[in-house]
Scaffold this active site. Sequence first.
Site, short mmCIF file in Angstrom:
data_model
loop_
_atom_site.label_atom_id
_atom_site.label_comp_id
_atom_site.label_asym_id
_atom_site.label_seq_id
_atom_site.Cartn_x
_atom_site.Cartn_y
_atom_site.Cartn_z
N ALA A 42 -23.57 12.66 -22.08
CA ALA A 42 -23.38 11.49 -21.25
C ALA A 42 -24.05 11.68 -19.85
O ALA A 42 -24.61 10.85 -19.27
CB ALA A 42 -21.82 11.08 -21.07
N ASP A 43 -23.76 12.93 -19.19
CA ASP A 43 -24.06 13.11 -17.93
C ASP A 43 -25.98 12.88 -17.81
O ASP A 43 -26.45 12.52 -16.86
CB ASP A 43 -23.66 14.23 -17.17
CG ASP A 43 -22.08 14.20 -17.15
OD1 ASP A 43 -21.62 13.66 -16.27
OD2 ASP A 43 -21.53 14.72 -18.10
#
Length: 409
Positions: free
Chosen positions: A177-178
């Site tokens: 996600a990051d």
Amino acid sequence: MPESSARHEEAPGPLAGLRVLEMGNFIAAPSAGRLMADLGADVVKVERPRGGDELRRWRLHEGDTSLLFRAMNRNKRSLTLDLGRPEGQEVALALIRRCDVVLENFRPGTLERWGLGAERMRAVNPGVVLARISGYGQTGPYRDRPGFGGVAEAVGGLRHLTGYPDRPPTRLGISLADSVAGLYAVVGALAALHRRSATGRGEVVDVALYEAVYSLMESLTPDYDAFGIERERAGGALPGIAPSNTYVCQDGRYVVISGNGDAVFRRLMAVIGRPGLGDDPRLADNAGRVRHVAELDAAITAWTAELPHEEALMRLAAGDVPCGPIYTAAEIAKDPHFAARGMLERHRVAIAPGWHQDVAFPGVVPKLAEAPGRTRWLGPDLGEHTDVVLAEVGIGAARREELRDLGVV
């Protein structure tokens, strides 16, 4: 060295001349800063004077700075600065005056509390682009919730589909996600800079971790909204596409085989000795193959189970069928294709006190033909460039000492 290699070694990257101020910890904003730095931007990374970015101590085996930090923050300059202090905020504004892009991944409202919100930045630099990454975005009922990548993968729909149906949801072993949010931050920043070239005005780019994940979920929501279909975990298969799965071989190793194109499917069936299935009208298109996916997976598994994985892969490649092994880090490190593509860069780095070693780090992506990015240096020591960066904005030696005495830098 060939002339072309020498030219590329000396050529500035495509983002040379772009000034970026990175104010963030962990993965999201730093991954955006890394990509821009790889492509030639001057990225100044702001870190807390005491301890710095917490990533320095993640996956730390020896010493005081992890190899994860060295990789994630390559090509950046490290400036220590306490943004919670008025003196630190003055320095930050001096830097923002000469920046093109500011990257941050604090919880919404943090910059505003420090007097460094978008309006304050625009007051000193109307053309600045502020790229903000947070768990849930700068607006909406969840904006104030803390959000890490693992939670974003769950809320964004990914975690529900990851793993096997008879087991709890699992996560990937990376900060997906990051990293995806960092990519979107770069895309948004570059789009805003393109617009600025016409308008002269800056922009605020708002990236939410959960939205970065949700954007990868293809037709998850449309399929539900139109047909009431709730996708579930399917292990190594990709639902609605067949055959495409992970198959075990005689030696216990797994291979990934994607035979879901019509022509590819026929070639796959020929390789595994089942040409009758390749010519079966029931299986002529993907819809038919999906209806009979269990039969197809059984036929492929029966074939792979009789062969060592290297032999299976060799036969599949000879038959022009997309396939691949499931690599470990050790296998990546010795793979000739990774090496030929420059994806195994060796850099000398301190891996423990008094112990330096040549270590393989990932290469730069994407690759540009005329002005490629490159690794100029690994992630710096904490505050390594503080004096140089402060001098560039007119802060003299005496004032720098005062700021040090105050604990601001």
